[in-house]
Design an enzyme around this catalytic site. Structure first.
Site, PDB file in Angstrom:
ATOM      1  CE  LYS A  98      -1.848   3.087   1.965  1.00 45.43           C
ATOM      2  NZ  LYS A  98      -1.643   4.498   1.547  1.00 45.43           N
ATOM      3  CD  GLU A 119      12.077   1.110  10.543  1.00 42.79           C
ATOM      4  OE1 GLU A 119      12.532   2.119  11.121  1.00 42.79           O
ATOM      5  OE2 GLU A 119      12.608  -0.003  10.629  1.00 42.79           O
ATOM      6  CB  CYS A 164      12.373   9.327   9.432  1.00 42.87           C
ATOM      7  SG  CYS A 164      13.392   8.281   8.408  1.00 42.87           S
ATOM      8  CD  GLU A 184       8.939  13.214  12.270  1.00 41.11           C
ATOM      9  OE1 GLU A 184       7.754  12.831  12.270  1.00 41.11           O
ATOM     10  OE2 GLU A 184       9.876  12.528  11.837  1.00 41.11           O
TER      11      GLU A 184
END
Ligand code: NAD
Length: 481
Positions: free
Chosen positions: A178, A253, A287, A387
């Site tokens: 996906k 992750e 990331c 973040e």
């Protein structure tokens, strides 16, 4: 099958990839694909629904019956074919990442290449991995976990698909991918490349669609044994919660707020540009981006001078230009998110050393932001804790080595870190005390056999090399009397 995507031509994508073929979407919802550089509609994608997802899962389940029993040699051969097929389209894959995502060419090329390399790296790791161990009357084998759902984020979609697919195929799993709904063009180019590898039917299936439709079906469907996910903490938490009902194995992750610690013996003329490069990786939409820069308080003024100087060569603009360091943000949503964090930083009392709110001059047409460096940041400020996922760097002063380590670890994240200093044993000592899945010393570097993944809220499990393959394996013991 749709026409082959070409950069700068309108793309219409109406099919998914199921059982080795491009098949028409059952889902009918259509989404525009928007260029981040100038907001033009550059394509349209028909999104899959639950039925498309169930068809793909059924194909993967059927294929698992035989693929799950393949030998190591057969899987090695398949990985070789995947590597060859993906390698043949590196330039097209890079062009698609630049066009659809706005990735800068200097970085997009590296990202795509590391995705392609993932097949070769998995081949090497599988060759070395001991799948059977026996002693006395006991035999222990590592078995594929089954059908895997692979869910990716938009910031390096090609890399994530290749990496997860390589590990899954090496382990003997069949997959339903996906991809991020914002990466339809990139996925299409990759699929056309991988189609040439002529995998056994049903080993690779791909359904493009929304997370809460296609992704959610993968997570709740009892015929999916494992989810490997790259994305946000919020969705990672939901996958863990919803996956529990069918006892899903999960690899997550997730995000990061990575520290770069500049030790007091570092040469700033090298250390500061390196720290900026790590902070602004992939236009800051990475990331691993080192978005907290920890500098010794005694050398704070020198650090500010070096930062002002280094920021002069951080160019923002057309991602296709090889000289550009920072391209546009991927979407209006991401642009707005950046603006609100920059505003928040100012409101909380941090000082803008470079950048600030708004578009850079002359770049109003796209989702461009000003790369921003904040100084006088305290680690408990929002901009140091959350973040941001864009080119915003928070500079934090520390008083001693212990203080630097304490600040570095004072985060809910623990994905990546960098330590910069001349005294290598000291840099190693500091690195060994950082609670993060990866710590690099004296600059950004990579190793396709080294594990990747997070401590704390940065995730669960590891990818890359043998660690990545092990995440798709179950252990079985057979004992004779
Ligand atoms: P996101 O969580 O919004 O989406 C990621 C994927 O999950 C997309 O494909 C999305 O469609 C899907 N999804 C959304 N809702 C879902 C649901 N309910 N069930 C199943 N799937 C669902 O993340 P994003 O905005 O695409 O990516 C940015 C985030 O990814 C950042 O937090 C970043 O740090 C993280 N990231 C982590 C790594 C890593 O290796 N640790 C790498 C890249 C990005």
């Amino acid at each position: 099958m749709n026409a082959r995507p070409q950069a700068n031509t309108f793309q219409t994508i109406t099919t998914h990839y199921v059982d080795g073929e491009f098949v028409d979407s059952h889902g009918r919802q259509v989404m525009d694909i928007i260029s981040p550089t100038d907001r033009r509609v550059i394509g349209r994608v028909t999104l899959g629904d639950e039925e498309d997802t169930r068809r793909a899962i059924a194909a993967a389940r059927r294929a698992f019956v035989s693929y799950g029993r393949t030998t190591k040699e057969e899987r090695l051969e398949i990985l070789g074919r995947l590597h060859k097929a993906a390698s043949a389209r590196v330039d097209d894959l890079t062009a698609a990442m630049i066009e659809e995502y706005g990735g800068v060419s200097q970085f997009a090329g590296l990202i795509v290449q590391s995705g392609v390399n993932a097949f070769a790296a998995a081949e090497k790791a599988l060759r070395e991995l001991l799948l059977t161990r026996s002693w006395d009357k006991t035999t222990v084998t590592l078995e594929p976990v089954g059908v895997a759902g692979l869910i990716t984020a938009w910031n390096a979609n090609t890399l994530f698909i290749c990496l997860k697919l390589a590990s899954a195929v090496a382990a003997g799993c069949t997959v339903v991918v996906k991809p991020s709904e914002m990466s339809a063009i990139q996925t299409r180019v990759l699929l056309e490349a991988l189609h040439e590898a002529r995998l056994p039917k049903g080993v690779l299936n791909v359904v493009t669609g929304l997370g809460n439709v296609v992704g959610a079906e993968l997570v709740r469907n009892p015929d999916v044994d494992k989810i490997s996910f790259t994305g946000s903490v919020a969705v990672g938490e939901q996958i863990m919660r919803d996956g529990a009902a069918t006892m899903k194995r999960v690899t997550l992750e997730l995000g990061g707020k990575s520290p770069t610690i500049v030790l007091d013996d570092a040469a700033f003329e090298e250390a500061i540009p390196t720290a900026l490069m790590i902070a602004f990786l992939n236009s800051g939409q990475a990331c691993a981006a080192g978005t907290r820069l920890l500098v010794p308080r005694t050398r704070l003024d020198a650090a500010k001078r070096a930062l002002r100087e280094a920021m002069r060569s951080v160019t923002v603009g057309d991602p296709a230009n090889p000289k550009t360091a920072i391209g546009p943000m991927v979407s209006q949503k991401q642009y707005d998110r950046l603006q609100s964090y920059i505003r928040k930083g100012i409101e909380e009392g941090a000082e803008v050393l470079a950048g600030g709110e708004g578009h850079p001059e002359g770049l109003e047409a796209g989702y461009y932001v000003k790369p921003t460096v904040f100084v006088n940041v305290r680690n408990d400020m929002t901009i140091a804790q959350e973040e941001i996922f864009g080119p915003v760097l928070s500079v934090i002063a520390y008083d001693s080595e212990e203080d630097a380590i304490r600040i570095a670890n004072d985060s809910r994240y623990g994905l990546h870190a960098c330590v910069i200093g001349k005294d290598l044993p000291r840099a190693r000592r500091v690195a060994s005390q950082i609670r993060a899945g990866r710590v690099v010393i004296n600059g950004m570097t990579d190793d396709a056999q080294a594990p990747w993944g997070g401590f704390k809220y940065s995730g669960v499990g590891r990818e890359y090399g043998r660690y990545g393959i092990e995440a798709f394996l179950e252990t079985r013991a057979i004992l004779e009397t």
